[in-house]
Every structure is written in structure tokens, then in C-alpha cells.
Design a protein around this motif. Structure first.
Motif, PDB file in Angstrom:
ATOM      1  N   GLY A 305       4.564  38.544  11.579  1.00 29.90           N
ATOM      2  CA  GLY A 305       4.033  37.212  11.825  1.00 29.90           C
ATOM      3  C   GLY A 305       3.220  36.707  10.645  1.00 29.90           C
ATOM      4  N   THR A 306       2.292  35.827  10.948  1.00 29.39           N
ATOM      5  CA  THR A 306       1.523  35.166   9.899  1.00 29.39           C
ATOM      6  C   THR A 306       0.374  36.014   9.397  1.00 29.39           C
ATOM      7  N   GLY A 307      -0.002  37.052  10.114  1.00 28.56           N
ATOM      8  CA  GLY A 307      -1.121  37.875   9.689  1.00 28.56           C
ATOM      9  C   GLY A 307      -2.454  37.204   9.888  1.00 28.56           C
ATOM     10  N   SER A 308      -2.581  36.367  10.928  1.00 25.54           N
ATOM     11  CA  SER A 308      -3.839  35.664  11.164  1.00 25.54           C
ATOM     12  C   SER A 308      -4.949  36.612  11.575  1.00 25.54           C
ATOM     13  N   ILE A 309      -4.580  37.752  12.189  1.00 25.89           N
ATOM     14  CA  ILE A 309      -5.592  38.743  12.580  1.00 25.89           C
ATOM     15  C   ILE A 309      -5.470  39.987  11.709  1.00 25.89           C
ATOM     16  N   LEU A 310      -4.294  40.587  11.661  1.00 24.00           N
ATOM     17  CA  LEU A 310      -4.053  41.768  10.840  1.00 24.00           C
ATOM     18  C   LEU A 310      -2.925  41.483   9.852  1.00 24.00           C
ATOM     19  N   SER A 311      -3.016  42.103   8.670  1.00 23.24           N
ATOM     20  CA  SER A 311      -2.052  41.845   7.613  1.00 23.24           C
ATOM     21  C   SER A 311      -0.829  42.749   7.763  1.00 23.24           C
ATOM     22  N   ASP A 312       0.194  42.406   7.003  1.00 26.72           N
ATOM     23  CA  ASP A 312       1.389  43.231   6.905  1.00 26.72           C
ATOM     24  C   ASP A 312       1.335  43.918   5.541  1.00 26.72           C
ATOM     25  N   HIS A 313       0.668  45.069   5.485  1.00 25.00           N
ATOM     26  CA  HIS A 313       0.448  45.744   4.213  1.00 25.00           C
ATOM     27  C   HIS A 313       1.735  46.269   3.572  1.00 25.00           C
ATOM     28  N   PRO A 314       2.710  46.785   4.332  1.00 22.84           N
ATOM     29  CA  PRO A 314       3.970  47.149   3.672  1.00 22.84           C
ATOM     30  C   PRO A 314       4.635  45.981   2.958  1.00 22.84           C
ATOM     31  N   ALA A 315       4.560  44.779   3.550  1.00 19.36           N
ATOM     32  CA  ALA A 315       5.139  43.612   2.890  1.00 19.36           C
ATOM     33  C   ALA A 315       4.365  43.260   1.624  1.00 19.36           C
ATOM     34  N   ALA A 316       3.022  43.400   1.674  1.00 21.10           N
ATOM     35  CA  ALA A 316       2.228  43.144   0.475  1.00 21.10           C
ATOM     36  C   ALA A 316       2.565  44.124  -0.640  1.00 21.10           C
ATOM     37  N   MET A 317       2.754  45.394  -0.282  1.00 18.07           N
ATOM     38  CA  MET A 317       3.123  46.381  -1.292  1.00 18.07           C
ATOM     39  C   MET A 317       4.506  46.101  -1.864  1.00 18.07           C
ATOM     40  N   MET A 318       5.418  45.620  -1.039  1.00 22.12           N
ATOM     41  CA  MET A 318       6.742  45.266  -1.551  1.00 22.12           C
ATOM     42  C   MET A 318       6.655  44.136  -2.567  1.00 22.12           C
ATOM     43  N   TYR A 319       5.734  43.211  -2.360  1.00 22.33           N
ATOM     44  CA  TYR A 319       5.545  42.147  -3.363  1.00 22.33           C
ATOM     45  C   TYR A 319       5.034  42.736  -4.670  1.00 22.33           C
ATOM     46  N   TYR A 320       4.083  43.667  -4.575  1.00 21.40           N
ATOM     47  CA  TYR A 320       3.594  44.311  -5.794  1.00 21.40           C
ATOM     48  C   TYR A 320       4.717  45.055  -6.513  1.00 21.40           C
ATOM     49  N   LEU A 321       5.595  45.682  -5.756  1.00 20.92           N
ATOM     50  CA  LEU A 321       6.710  46.406  -6.368  1.00 20.92           C
ATOM     51  C   LEU A 321       7.703  45.454  -7.036  1.00 20.92           C
ATOM     52  N   SER A 322       7.893  44.288  -6.458  1.00 18.17           N
ATOM     53  CA  SER A 322       8.767  43.305  -7.109  1.00 18.17           C
ATOM     54  C   SER A 322       8.179  42.858  -8.441  1.00 18.17           C
ATOM     55  N   GLU A 323       6.838  42.741  -8.490  1.00 19.99           N
ATOM     56  CA  GLU A 323       6.185  42.421  -9.760  1.00 19.99           C
ATOM     57  C   GLU A 323       6.337  43.573 -10.752  1.00 19.99           C
ATOM     58  N   ILE A 324       6.298  44.792 -10.253  1.00 18.85           N
ATOM     59  CA  ILE A 324       6.506  45.955 -11.120  1.00 18.85           C
ATOM     60  C   ILE A 324       7.905  45.928 -11.725  1.00 18.85           C
ATOM     61  N   ASP A 325       8.901  45.635 -10.910  1.00 20.01           N
ATOM     62  CA  ASP A 325      10.272  45.561 -11.421  1.00 20.01           C
ATOM     63  C   ASP A 325      10.388  44.502 -12.518  1.00 20.01           C
ATOM     64  N   THR A 326       9.776  43.356 -12.278  1.00 19.78           N
ATOM     65  CA  THR A 326       9.877  42.260 -13.250  1.00 19.78           C
ATOM     66  C   THR A 326       9.186  42.614 -14.555  1.00 19.78           C
ATOM     67  N   THR A 327       7.961  43.103 -14.472  1.00 20.49           N
ATOM     68  CA  THR A 327       7.193  43.379 -15.693  1.00 20.49           C
ATOM     69  C   THR A 327       7.737  44.596 -16.443  1.00 20.49           C
ATOM     70  N   THR A 328       8.203  45.617 -15.717  1.00 19.74           N
ATOM     71  CA  THR A 328       8.755  46.792 -16.391  1.00 19.74           C
ATOM     72  C   THR A 328      10.058  46.450 -17.095  1.00 19.74           C
ATOM     73  N   THR A 329      10.887  45.651 -16.455  1.00 17.64           N
ATOM     74  CA  THR A 329      12.127  45.201 -17.102  1.00 17.64           C
ATOM     75  C   THR A 329      11.823  44.378 -18.342  1.00 17.64           C
ATOM     76  N   ALA A 330      10.810  43.512 -18.245  1.00 22.04           N
ATOM     77  CA  ALA A 330      10.421  42.706 -19.404  1.00 22.04           C
ATOM     78  C   ALA A 330       9.906  43.588 -20.541  1.00 22.04           C
ATOM     79  N   PHE A 331       9.179  44.648 -20.194  1.00 19.65           N
ATOM     80  CA  PHE A 331       8.679  45.563 -21.223  1.00 19.65           C
ATOM     81  C   PHE A 331       9.824  46.309 -21.909  1.00 19.65           C
ATOM     82  N   ILE A 332      10.794  46.745 -21.117  1.00 16.01           N
ATOM     83  CA  ILE A 332      11.963  47.416 -21.695  1.00 16.01           C
ATOM     84  C   ILE A 332      12.708  46.471 -22.639  1.00 16.01           C
TER      85      ILE A 332
END
Length: 352
Positions: A305-332
Motif C-alpha cells: 500500500g501507500t505506507g501511511s503507517i508502516l513502510s515497505d522496506h524491501p521495496a525501498a531496498m530494491m530502489y537502492y539496488l536499482s541505483e546500484i545497477d545504474t551507477t555501477t554500470t556507469a562506472f564500468i
């Protein structure tokens, strides 16, 4: 006259089967001296009350320890260290990567203690996040050691024996106690460092080694996204299921190892990053890995859902991992582009 005859009692014939008399006290005939002798001692009464208070206090203390102290020890046993590794300059390592790997492993063995080896009554045996973190650390170090053994081979198809042994010993396993096995892995890494100091082992160096390591780290990110994808945008338990917590902390552990090994490699070989574009890409990649490694919510939640009370931490970590993929690929890409620029400049100079 006997003492029994002076007692203030009266014998009454009893109508029972055994015809034994019933003895009753006659209170009116009791003397004052007899009553004084029968009165309990005030000191004994005080000691009896004091002893009862001690026993009750002891019982309350046991209840307080079980109700409050044991959960507090469980919380205190959660020791996840995601700080950056700083190698001592007093005793420099011949291989920064080996020193970083041994430091990461030593933190878990000597500081936190291996949670999976604890007996059932130990507070750390009740934890979920710490065992997942420790399995992630050893799993990542095992993959790195295997890759390093191939890079450190002096002959084709003959990996370095110490690094290969460390890789096998570091593979997470639930079949036996981990502490003896991990101590043996640390000894194998130390043996490689000793051989390296005496010139008896090869050290992985160069741009191709760094590119292979970055490709390995990207694979870790892809595997972590696969683990987390089953947890994101779902609410299987409140606030999170055991699988959610394990997936999140394993991802943090892999990010911690990747960020520290990446930084140690670049510290040992700073000349690998030559252009400003590559330097900026390096900084963005390290920041992305560190953000995932230090992502530490007070309470893990996995609520859809929207996370108005509790967050969806696995989804937040997946966003961080997508940033990792982007920045690591750019570094390569930046590392490969700088090499092409150097080759092009060298060719133009040769033509001139």
C-alpha cells in the motif's frame, strides 16, 4: 506428679470406634506463666517476616529478568557493524583486499559472535537479522575469494590454493558449527598474505581485475533483487515476515562487502581511475553501495500500500539496488571509455 498432669486439659470420653479420649484445652484454667511461655518470640517473628520478604524479592527479580532482562539481552545481541573498514597504517597489508576481508570476518567472529552457533537458550539464538547478515558477509567473501584465487593464479587453470581454500570454507552452511570453519578460512587468508609478503604468491592487479570485480558486485545486486522481489508490495506478516528480514539483511551484508572491497581496491591502485568522468562515476557507485549497506530501519516492515503507517522496506531496498545497477554500470563504462581515450591519444601521438 508428672508434667502431663499439670496441663490445663480435660479428658472427655469419646463415642468412637477406638474409644480414645478427646483432649481439649480449658482456656479459663490456663495460667499466666503458661501463656507467656507459649507466646512467639518477637525477634523470631521479625526474622520470619524478613526472610519472607527476601524470598518474595528473589521471585520478583526472576520474573523481572525473564520478562524484561531477556528481551533486553536479545536487543543488545543484535550487533550489525556496517561502518567502513580502516586498515592500520602501523602494519600495512601487502593486499588491501585481503586485509579488508579479514577485518570484515573478524568483526563477526570476535565482536558480535556467531549467532548460529549459540545454544537454544542464548539471546542471540532468538535473532533473525544477525544470522542473515553474517551468512551474507561470508557468502560474499566466499565469492570474492573464489574470483581472487583465479586472478592470483600463476599458471593457467591453477587457482591460488590458499584463496581457493578460503572460498570453500566461507560458504555458508548449517550442517556444523561455523566458528571453527571460519577460523580456518581466516588462517587461509593470512597464509596467502604471508606468501604474498615473501613473493611466493601473485597479487591480482590491473583494470581487468577491477572490471571483473565490478561485474561480480553487479551480479550480487541482481541476486538480491530476486530475493527481495517476492517480499516487495506484499504483507505476509506484521510488521514483516522472517523471510523479509532475512532478505533485507543479506542484501545489506553483500552491499557492505562490495563497498569495502571496492574502496580497498581503489585505495591500493588509485591510478586505475584517470579521468574526471571516471572519478565522478566512482564516487556515485560507492555512495550507492554504502547507502544500501547502511540502510538500517529501527523495525523492519513489509506492508503493501501507500505506507501511511508502516513502510515497505524491501521495496525501498530494491530502489537502492536499482541505483546500484545504474551507477555501477556507469562506472564500468567510464573505466572502459578512459582506456579507449588513452589508446586514441597514444595512436594520434604516434602518427604525429
Amino acid at each position: 506428679m508428672t508434667a502431663a498432669e499439670t496441663l490445663p486439659v480435660e479428658y472427655v470420653e469419646a463415642n468412637n470406634d477406638d474409644a480414645n479420649p478427646v483432649v481439649t484445652l480449658i482456656g479459663a484454667d490456663i495460667s499466666e506463666a503458661y501463656l507467656d511461655d507459649a507466646e512467639p518470640s518477637p525477634m523470631m517473628e521479625a526474622l520470619s517476616r524478613f526472610w519472607r520478604r527476601i524470598v518474595n524479592l528473589f521471585k520478583l527479580s526472576i520474573i523481572a529478568v525473564l520478562v524484561g532482562g531477556y528481551p533486553a539481552m536479545i536487543v543488545a545481541g543484535h550487533k550489525v557493524d556496517s561502518t567502513a573498514v580502516t586498515l592500520s597504517s602501523a602494519t600495512p597489508w601487502y593486499s588491501n583486499d585481503t586485509g579488508t576481508a579479514m577485518t570484515l570476518l573478524g568483526r563477526e567472529l570476535s565482536v558480535a559472535g556467531w549467532a548460529a552457533d549459540r545454544p537454544w537458550w542464548h539471546p542471540q539464538a532468538r535473532l533473525t537479522a544477525l544470522p542473515a547478515w553474517q551468512d551474507g558477509v561470508t557468502g560474499a567473501l566466499s565469492d570474492w575469494s573464489l574470483l581472487a584465487s583465479e586472478h592470483a593464479s600463476r599458471e593457467a587453470g591453477a587457482p591460488d590454493t590458499d584463496l581457493l581454500a578460503a572460498a570453500r570454507l566461507l560458504v555458508p552452511s548449517q550442517q556444523a558449527e561455523a566458528t571453527p570453519r571460519l577460523n580456518a578460512a581466516a588462517e587461509a587468508l593470512q597464509s596467502y598474505e604471508g606468501r604474498l609478503s615473501r613473493g611466493l604468491a601473485a597479487q591480482p592487479k590491473g583494470l581487468n581485475v577491477l572490471l571483473d570485480e565490478l561485474a561480480l558486485y553487479k551480479r550480487w545486486s541482481s541476486d538480491a533483487q530476486t530475493r527481495l522481489r517476492s517480499s516487495a508490495d506484499r504483507a505476509e506478516a506484521w510488521p514483516a515476515s522472517r523471510e523479509d528480514i532475512e532478505a533485507l539483511y543479506q542484501t545489506r551484508a553483500y552491499a557492505q562487502v562490495a563497498s569495502q572491497l571496492l574502496m580497498s581496491s581503489l585505495i591500493q591502485e588509485p591510478d586505475l581511475v584517470k579521468t574526471r568522468t571516471a572519478q565522478e562515476a566512482r564516487d556515485r557507485a560507492i555512495f550507492a553501495w554504502r547507502r544500501a549497506a547502511t540502510f538500517s530501519p529501527i523495525m523492519v516492515s513489509s506492508q503493501a500500500g501507500t505506507g501511511s503507517i508502516l513502510s515497505d522496506h524491501p521495496a525501498a531496498m530494491m530502489y537502492y539496488l536499482s541505483e546500484i545497477d545504474t551507477t555501477t554500470t556507469a562506472f564500468i563504462d567510464a573505466l572502459q571509455a578512459q582506456e579507449q581515450e588513452i589508446i586514441a591519444v597514444a595512436e594520434s601521438d604516434a602518427e604525429d
